[in-house]
Design an enzyme around this catalytic site. Sequence first.
Site, mmCIF file in Angstrom:
data_model
loop_
_atom_site.group_PDB
_atom_site.id
_atom_site.type_symbol
_atom_site.label_atom_id
_atom_site.label_comp_id
_atom_site.label_asym_id
_atom_site.label_seq_id
_atom_site.Cartn_x
_atom_site.Cartn_y
_atom_site.Cartn_z
ATOM 1 N N GLU A 151 -40.765 -144.909 91.574
ATOM 2 C CA GLU A 151 -39.626 -144.713 92.500
ATOM 3 C C GLU A 151 -38.336 -144.327 91.762
ATOM 4 O O GLU A 151 -37.360 -143.939 92.390
ATOM 5 C CB GLU A 151 -39.404 -145.963 93.366
ATOM 6 C CG GLU A 151 -38.842 -147.203 92.662
ATOM 7 C CD GLU A 151 -39.879 -148.029 91.892
ATOM 8 O OE1 GLU A 151 -40.992 -147.515 91.638
ATOM 9 O OE2 GLU A 151 -39.557 -149.172 91.528
ATOM 10 N N HIS A 160 -42.278 -147.752 87.236
ATOM 11 C CA HIS A 160 -41.446 -147.492 88.423
ATOM 12 C C HIS A 160 -41.481 -146.029 88.849
ATOM 13 O O HIS A 160 -40.534 -145.276 88.555
ATOM 14 C CB HIS A 160 -39.986 -147.851 88.119
ATOM 15 C CG HIS A 160 -39.727 -149.302 87.947
ATOM 16 N ND1 HIS A 160 -39.493 -150.165 88.998
ATOM 17 C CD2 HIS A 160 -39.679 -150.048 86.836
ATOM 18 C CE1 HIS A 160 -39.295 -151.377 88.545
ATOM 19 N NE2 HIS A 160 -39.403 -151.350 87.232
ATOM 20 N N CYS A 208 -44.153 -152.891 89.432
ATOM 21 C CA CYS A 208 -43.565 -153.832 88.468
ATOM 22 C C CYS A 208 -43.520 -155.267 89.030
ATOM 23 O O CYS A 208 -44.559 -155.905 89.100
ATOM 24 C CB CYS A 208 -42.209 -153.321 88.000
ATOM 25 S SG CYS A 208 -41.751 -154.037 86.417
HETATM 26 N N1 GLN Z 1 -39.627 -158.724 84.574
HETATM 27 C C1 GLN Z 1 -39.544 -158.677 86.002
HETATM 28 C C2 GLN Z 1 -40.269 -159.845 86.644
HETATM 29 O O1 GLN Z 1 -40.811 -160.653 85.981
HETATM 30 C C3 GLN Z 1 -40.100 -157.379 86.558
HETATM 31 C C4 GLN Z 1 -39.216 -156.234 86.156
HETATM 32 C C5 GLN Z 1 -39.210 -155.075 87.080
HETATM 33 O O2 GLN Z 1 -39.635 -155.140 88.250
HETATM 34 N N2 GLN Z 1 -38.649 -154.010 86.591
HETATM 35 O O3 GLN Z 1 -40.289 -159.953 87.832
#
Ligand code: GLN
Length: 193
Positions: free
Chosen positions: A174, A172, A78
Amino acid sequence: MKLGILALQGDFREHKSVIQNLGASTVLVKRPDHLGGLDGLVIPGGESTAIAKLMEKWGLFELIKEKVASGLPVFGTCAGLILMAKDLEDGPPTLGLMDIEVERNAYGRQIESFEGELETTEKEEFRGNSVHGVFIRAPQVKRVGPEVKVLAEHEQLPVLLREDRLLAATFHPELTDDPGVHDYFLRRVVRGS
Ligand code: GLN
């Protein structure tokens, strides 16, 4: 095997427990000297702007780029994927590691978070043949470079990608009970078997 987990902000503790359960040792990377002697590095989910700022502040930004250029494998989830991207439409400076273009928060406010089963192209690689995806204010990958392999999709969008020693997920792994994606990183990307 010793895995570093970038531990400046975000869900690094969850990555740590998945990796330890798979039998590898972990180091929480907060300062430059924590980057020595690692077999791989994980960049967790969280807030990419905050992680980028803290990497700059603690002198990790350029150092991580150098280590990756000399072969350090990286797995980002992410915000971690966002920071690995070569092209980012709007956001913090990135490490520019993987040849993808990314848009942050691309699913919009209506569906900030959702879960779903992912279609994987490598069924034999992942335990149980399917990957459960937890998406939280997830980015979307808008362009995939010629050397980048898409390992899983969700609704026709690439969500798990590999380019040589780099692995990145828009979701994710994790945060689930399934250690399959981490296992793939350790087995296939780090150890290269
Ligand atoms: N929206 C977040 C960002 O721009 C990422 C979200 C996440 O890691 N769950 O960094």
